[in-house]
Every structure is written in structure tokens, then in C-alpha cells.
Motif scaffolding. Structure first.
Motif, PDB file in Angstrom:
ATOM      1  N   LEU A 129      10.114 -12.617 -13.171  1.00  0.00           N
ATOM      2  CA  LEU A 129       8.816 -13.211 -13.526  1.00  0.00           C
ATOM      3  C   LEU A 129       7.745 -12.159 -13.266  1.00  0.00           C
ATOM      4  CD1 LEU A 129       7.389 -16.031 -14.231  1.00  0.00           C
ATOM      5  CD2 LEU A 129       6.793 -16.050 -11.782  1.00  0.00           C
ATOM      6  N   TYR A 151       9.801 -12.990 -18.084  1.00  0.00           N
ATOM      7  CA  TYR A 151       8.954 -14.142 -18.406  1.00  0.00           C
ATOM      8  C   TYR A 151       7.669 -14.044 -17.594  1.00  0.00           C
ATOM      9  CZ  TYR A 151      12.776 -16.414 -20.880  1.00  0.00           C
ATOM     10  OH  TYR A 151      13.762 -16.706 -21.786  1.00  0.00           O
ATOM     11  N   ASN A 152       6.632 -14.753 -18.038  1.00  0.00           N
ATOM     12  CA  ASN A 152       5.427 -14.880 -17.220  1.00  0.00           C
ATOM     13  C   ASN A 152       5.071 -16.362 -17.072  1.00  0.00           C
ATOM     14  OD1 ASN A 152       3.983 -15.700 -19.516  1.00  0.00           O
ATOM     15  ND2 ASN A 152       3.318 -13.617 -19.987  1.00  0.00           N
ATOM     16  N   PHE A 188      15.753 -16.731 -11.657  1.00  0.00           N
ATOM     17  CA  PHE A 188      14.868 -15.566 -11.501  1.00  0.00           C
ATOM     18  C   PHE A 188      15.268 -14.805 -10.244  1.00  0.00           C
ATOM     19  CE2 PHE A 188      11.832 -16.110 -14.863  1.00  0.00           C
ATOM     20  CZ  PHE A 188      11.894 -17.466 -15.168  1.00  0.00           C
ATOM     21  N   ILE A 191      10.076 -11.783  -8.472  1.00  0.00           N
ATOM     22  CA  ILE A 191       8.721 -12.107  -8.918  1.00  0.00           C
ATOM     23  C   ILE A 191       7.925 -10.813  -8.723  1.00  0.00           C
ATOM     24  CG2 ILE A 191       6.648 -13.473  -8.452  1.00  0.00           C
ATOM     25  CD1 ILE A 191       8.578 -15.674  -7.342  1.00  0.00           C
TER      26      ILE A 191
END
Ligand code: G3P
Ligand code: MG
Length: 387
Positions: A129, A151-152, A188, A191
Motif C-alpha cells: 500500500l 494499491y493506494n 498487504f 505500507i
């Protein structure tokens, strides 16, 4: 034409033994005649060269000196090291080249997240992320670094609005961030806080969801340890300076806000593995040292790295590397840790009117009112140091 600097023709340089000054004049031995060392510069951006989009007046003169109008009659090596980011290095370089009026090679430009290029291989087939930046800009930057599955938070919001019902995406954003993937099935592994998040509420919610789910967004059925997920922050700055008279909250402020919420939410879970990068960290300064070495080699300038122990004997580092910065917490503290010299300028975060007393670890080698005076002082300092 910038105002005159001492030319080298009328200056005699003698390098002698370290404590020659303690020798009575008659006993000083002259070992060799050597030209003075050429310094090498590492420039911070916000608060030194720019304030927001505004180029600070002394900046252009400073680079005229570095491009040859100096007593060394040669190009002096320099690179840019900012805790800023949010776009690609190419874009930042093109912008700064346009603002300063000369071409800046991309390899000389280090943003807060540039260093992530060196760890992308660890996550090339894992979902990560990415936080910060506008829209999908930083997803493409992450792809250019070697991250493949990125992804965000706006992608996650477009997938399920209930995750954070306080932001309504425009139709265009739903198109840009829509995904066919069932993100509840995605694990995920990291981050990555590339740049200052724009939606603190959404980003903190999604960070906490992923950590509580030990990588999964879905509500955990049992309390996990949250240690499977790495959290990497690229910029620790609590404050930074733009056109507004008072300093602005930076990514460091976002980290504090997230830590506050997470500490109340984690309920016995272990904290994730957290890595802080950016100035003043050793990782970022050693990354910058490698880039500066490349640039200095191209210009045939020898770098002396010095060490923080020098300060005891010489009152300054023996290094010919000078960090020019406006923030004692990041620019100066990092330079001291790296054994470099540093100049604290008064055009940014540090306000000389209040003169907050700085601990040794954040005390600069020199202070200057602006970047041009800093460059002149360093050249004078190096000529003096090699005398
Ligand atoms: O967001 C950027 C800010 O934290 C500081 O940037 O260029 O002063 O390191 P800079
Ligand atoms: Mg700055």
C-alpha cells in the motif's frame, strides 16, 4: 557578474601536520604545497533554495559560483537531498531546472522516497500500500522503482466506500481507482508512506485495518500479531517551510497522528515493524554519499568523509562535504551523524530571531543568512582549512 571572490592566484596554500598551529612559528615544517580541497555540496530544497514554488533570491547566485565563478575556477560538485517528494525524480528535476534556469541531471536529485528503489526487490511480487501524493502519481513512481503490486487508499475506498464513508469519490476518481480485484483476499506485506498523505482520516483508517488484519483488510476473526506487515515512513519532518509565514505540518505529523490512534486501537497486538527513512537517518545519508561520490568522480573531486569524532580535535569535521539545510532536526543532525560539515541557513524552519539553543547533535558547523552566503562561507572555510 557576482561580486568578487578571492582568486587563487594570490593565495599561497600550505598543508602541514594537523596541530601545526600549536608549533612555534620557527618550528613549523612545511610538508607539501597543495591546492586547497574543492568542497562538495549537498543542498536541501524547501527553506534553502525554494519556499513553496518561489525561488529564493540568493539561489541563482549560489549556483553561478558552483558552476565556475569561484576561486577554484572549476565546477564544484553538488547534489540535492530533500525530504520532499510526491512525484517522480524526473518531474521534480524538470521543475527545478525550469525554476533555476539550468539543466539538473536526474541522478543528482534525491527525494525522500528515492531510497525505496534499493528495497523494491524485496516486494516485487508482494502487494504493498502506497500513501501520499495526488491520485495515482505515486503508484506509477512505485512501479518505476520495481514494486509490481501497488494499491493506494483511494483504490480501497473505490472498492468499498463503507471503509471510510466520509469521502465521496468523483465519478472520475471511481474510474481511476476502480479495481476488479476482491481486495478482501489481498494480503498487504508493506505500507509505504512515500509522501505527505492528503487524507489523514482515510489513510489512518486503512493503515489500522490492514494492521489489525495482519495484512488483510477484512475484520480479523482473532487478534493477530500485526508483525507480518512492514510500515516504512520516508520523511520524519514534523515541520517544513513553504510560502506561509509559519512552518507547516509534515509527514512526521501524520506519523504522530497514526501512532496516537493505533496505540488506542491495537488492543494487545504487537506493533508492526516500523522503518523510518529520510533525513536525518543514516540510511538516507549513506545513500546520498554514494550519489555524491559518483558526481564528484565525474568532476574529479576527491571526497573526504571525516567522522563525528573530528569535531573534538578540529572543532569541525575534516570532511570536505557540506550539507546546506534549514532544519536542525533533519539536515544538520543527519550531516553530523554522517561526519560531514553543515551550514544552517536562516531562510526556512530555523528562526534565528528565537535562536532555540541547539543540542550538540543538531549544531551546525557554520550558520549563514541564505544559500549564497553559505556557499561563499564554505569556499572561504575550505581555503582557510587547507592553509
Ligand atoms: O515535505 C517536505 C519537507 O518535509 C521538507 O523538505 O526539502 O526541506 O527536506 P526539505
Ligand atoms: Mg528544508
Amino acid at each position: 557578474m557576482i561580486s568578487a571572490m578571492p582568486t587563487l592566484t594570490n593565495v599561497r596554500f600550505v598543508r602541514t601536520s594537523r596541530n601545526w598551529r600549536s608549533q612555534p612559528p620557527g618550528r613549523r615544517c612545511i610538508s607539501t604545497l597543495l591546492p586547497p580541497r574543492t568542497p562538495a555540496f549537498v543542498f536541501d530544497i524547501d527553506g534553502v533554495l525554494l519556499r513553496g514554488e518561489t525561488v529564493l533570491e540568493p539561489t541563482r547566485n549560489a549556483f553561478r559560483i558552483l558552476h565556475g565563478e569561484n576561486p577554484f575556477n572549476r565546477k564544484i560538485p553538488y547534489i540535492f537531498l530533500t525530504n520532499g517528494g510526491g512525484v517522480s525524480e524526473e518531474t521534480r528535476c524538470l521543475n527545478l531546472s525550469r525554476q533555476l534556469g539550468f539543466d539538473i541531471p536526474i541522478n543528482r536529485y534525491i527525494q525522500s522516497h528515492t531510497i525505496l528503489k534499493s528495497i523494491a526487490h524485496r516486494f516485487h511480487d508482494k502487494h504493498v500500500l502506497v500513501l501520499g501524493g495526488r491520485g495515482n502519481t505515486l503508484k506509477s513512481v512505485a512501479h518505476s522503482y520495481g514494486f509490481r503490486k501497488v494499491y493506494n487508499p483511494l483504490d480501497i475506498l473505490a472498492w468499498n466506500h463503507a471503509i471510510y464513508p466520509f469521502i465521496d469519490l468523483t465519478e472520475e476518481e471511481k474510474m481511476m481507482h476502480g479495481t476488479h480485484q476482491d481486495l478482501s483476499k489481498v494480503k498487504f506485506h508493506a505500507i509505504l508512506v512515500f509522501h505527505d498523505p492528503r487524507n489523514w482520516g482515510l489513510d489512518i483508517q486503512v493503515m489500522c485495518d490492514i494492521l489489525r488484519g495482519n495484512g488483510f483488510l477484512a475484520e480479523p476473526t482473532s487478534i493477530h500479531s500485526a508483525t507480518d506487515v512492514e510500515v516504512i515512513f520516508c520523511n520524519p519532518d514534523l515541520l517544513w517551510k513553504n510560502e506561509w509565514e509559519g512552518p507547516r505540518l509534515g509527514q512526521g505529523g501524520f506519523r504522530k497522528a497514526w501512532e496516537g490512534v493505533w496505540s488506542h486501537l491495537k488492543m494487545g497486538q504487537n506493533d508492526p515493524v516500523i522503518t523510518q527513512l529520510g533525513k536525518p537517518t543514516r540510511e538516507t545519508y549513506s545513500f546520498a554519499a554514494d550519489v555524491l561520490r559518483e558526481v564528484s568522480d565525474e568532476l574529479d573531486v576527491k571526497l573526504t568523509f571525516g567522522s563525528s569524532d573530528d569535531v573534538g580535535t578540529l572543532g569541525r569535521s575534516s570532511s570536505n562535504i557540506y550539507m546546506i539545510g534549514d532544519n536542525p532536526e533533519s539536515d544538520i543532525a543527519g550531516a553530523n551523524l554522517a561526519g560531514w560539515n553543515s551550514v544552517l541557513v536562516h531562510t526556512g524552519v530555523y528562526d534565528p530571531r528565537h535562536r532555540p539553543s541547539l543540542p550538540e547533535s543538531k549544531r551546525p558547523t557554520l550558520e549563514a543568512k541564505d544559500v549564497e552566503e553559505a556557499v561563499r562561507l564554505v569556499i572561504h572555510e575550505e581555503i582557510k582549512f587547507t592553509r
